[in-house]
Write an enzyme that holds these catalytic residues in place. Sequence first.
Site, PDB file in Angstrom:
ATOM      1  N   GLU A   1       8.125 -15.012  20.050  1.00 60.59           N
ATOM      2  CA  GLU A   1       7.016 -15.536  20.855  1.00 60.59           C
ATOM      3  C   GLU A   1       7.099 -15.046  22.296  1.00 60.59           C
ATOM      4  O   GLU A   1       6.087 -14.683  22.909  1.00 60.59           O
ATOM      5  CB  GLU A   1       7.016 -17.069  20.812  1.00 60.59           C
TER       6      GLU A   1
ATOM      7  N   TYR B   1       8.628 -12.271  23.275  1.00 60.14           N
ATOM      8  CA  TYR B   1       8.331 -10.841  23.235  1.00 60.14           C
ATOM      9  C   TYR B   1       6.820 -10.624  23.195  1.00 60.14           C
ATOM     10  O   TYR B   1       6.280  -9.781  23.929  1.00 60.14           O
ATOM     11  CB  TYR B   1       8.997 -10.214  22.009  1.00 60.14           C
TER      12      TYR B   1
ATOM     13  N   LYS C   1      26.657  10.243   3.916  1.00 59.06           N
ATOM     14  CA  LYS C   1      25.463  11.062   3.614  1.00 59.06           C
ATOM     15  C   LYS C   1      24.321  10.116   3.242  1.00 59.06           C
ATOM     16  O   LYS C   1      24.353   9.466   2.206  1.00 59.06           O
ATOM     17  CB  LYS C   1      25.745  12.036   2.478  1.00 59.06           C
TER      18      LYS C   1
END
Length: 717
Positions: A54, A56, A140
């Site tokens: 919120e 952000y 990998k």
Amino acid sequence: MSSLNKTSIPSEQHSLLAPQPSAEERKRARWLSAELERHNYLYHTLDAPEISDEQYDALFRELTDLEERWPGLRSPHSPTLRVGGGLLDGLAKKAHRRRMYGLDNVFSDEDWRDFVERMRRAWDAELNGPLPLEFWCDPKLDGLALEIIYEHGVLREALTRGDGETGEVVTEAVRTIRTVPLRLRGEGPFPSRLEVRGEVVMFKKDFAALNEQQQALGRKVFANPRNAAAGTLRQLDISITESRPLRFLAYSLGEAAWAPAEPCPSQHELMERLTAYGFLTPPDGRLCAGPDEVEAYAAWVREHRQDFPMEIDGAVAKQDNLEAQEALGFTARAPRFAVAFKFPAMQAETLLTGIDIQVGRTGVLTPVAVLEPVPVGGVMVSRATLHNEDEIRARDVRVGDTVMVQRAGDVIPEVVGPVLAKRPPEAVEFVFPHTCPACGETVHREPGEAAWRCDNLSCPAVRLRAISHFVSKAGLDIQGVGQKWIAQLVNSGRVQSPADLFTLKAEELLGFERMGEVLAQKFVDALDEARHTATLPRLISALGIRHVGEQTARLLAGQFRDLDELGRADGESLQALPDVGPEVAASIRNFFESPANRAQLARFRELGLWPQSPLVPFAPSGGAENGVEAAQDGPLRGKNVLFTGSLSLPRGRAQRLAEAAGAVLAGSVNKKLDYLVVGDKPGGKLDKAQALGVAVLDEAGFRALLAASGITLDASE
């Protein structure tokens, strides 16, 4: 973290007389942009958020409002550019400046020691001193290879690996990946150009959640995380890409123009630099002091394979010294300084309910096991290859058996063998058919071969797969002309050969299911574009000549002007080429000696599908390649050329000019090299070339040879 819908960026420039943002608003916008990217890095890369979603979103809305009010405040690396909102018309293609190679594989410690020995043999100790034997090792990753290009620290472009030489432009999609820095972290100075290479992956937990969501919505579930990542990145609807949990992990570089930043001398320092720039890197990477430590590291990764958050299928060992990497160079397929430890396939038990026979594009009959679906290494497997008749007998596999299934190379499922303790009494040996299941013709098996073949050129299965291959990525790579449409066209009888595709009219397609006017026209337009733009390497690969894949097709196109010239080549001439042995040469000769194949090539010529090689002189009717008219003749034709150091031209541009002049690009300095073109800071290649007596050209000398080949550069170059 959540985010808002992206707003459009006005293209018009505002007059200086128009109202301007205040100094306070400018300062606030810069702070919001930096703060949002800091929290984005904490949340998505470090998994250590400091604020709630919120909080952000409140900061994001404030920045969005400011940028809407004052469009000039939006920087090229604003966090608001991460939100996908538009639809792309298609994915453009672009050449990599430096080829993106794959890796050779080793499957045991003995294979690894053989690789190290090959590295020693390729190393010129007199020229370069003792071979460094420290290696950077990391897992990998099983994802989609990607190259992200930064100029002066700002993201400019992103390309998929594609065929290694040319990739698809996916810049807008990559901007939505939250672990990709829009601007490199830190104070700088940053490299003027940095091509960061790595893998786009989807973590296992995110993949499981995505499939649950797909299933709940009644949509198709993905087979594995790699397919999900690849399909998501190539979406034309960027909002779909933005909504899915992709992550990019960096592990190497393409072209790097480090100035004004300091270059990295080693792989392990490069990984530290990439981390400092804000990238995720493969977890649990380690610097190993010698070959023995590499073996121990690979064993550790294999033991902890299931603990990694993403799918992995091995471990990678790279020469740590970056100058040594450059000196070792590349083979035609892979680097000499790096290799992948491939782990044993993951296995599972299931029931073999039947055996189907598939007919391939070359007429080979391949047995396929029909299985009760079973998860193997994160992939649901219901069909698996049984290879051929001899393999079925050797493994004694019978319908009704409980069998062990594995993903060979973690990609192609195969049946390992039966669990004899669970064999039911009614299980009987499989009898391989001696007639083609697609056309009913008698099949044959040549002495010394394992495969049964159908030689009927009119066999619908052979025809279908040959035409599907022709338009596929391994062929002409015609977008929008997929296997389902090819199947309908072949089954209807309208398309009997690849040449028939180029005679289709949009109105003919309207009778096919789900084919409307717009799609029909795009279908025809895609074929027409391919007819005019197909390259000779692509066409050779598309023909489906046995034993001739994309790499061999490029080699042949580098030596022969067109299909006529290739068709006239005898076996001895073909075998003089690198990596072309008697079997490949015979296969090429057999193809061009077939009356049916010659008739098809004649139709291609009539239809205008007759490319000429950009690597040897064009005929007078030939066109231009990469904006350069190809040479009729000249001193570079057929010469092996290698570039080192920094030229005033981009490396990729210089290489394409050399190719247009008829040169063949070399991968390393050796006795077969004709010219080494040297720019600033050439490194060890120059010393090695001089020691071997190879002719060395500066940029002026290279340009002079281009001019002698009839190739002139723009004044700006």
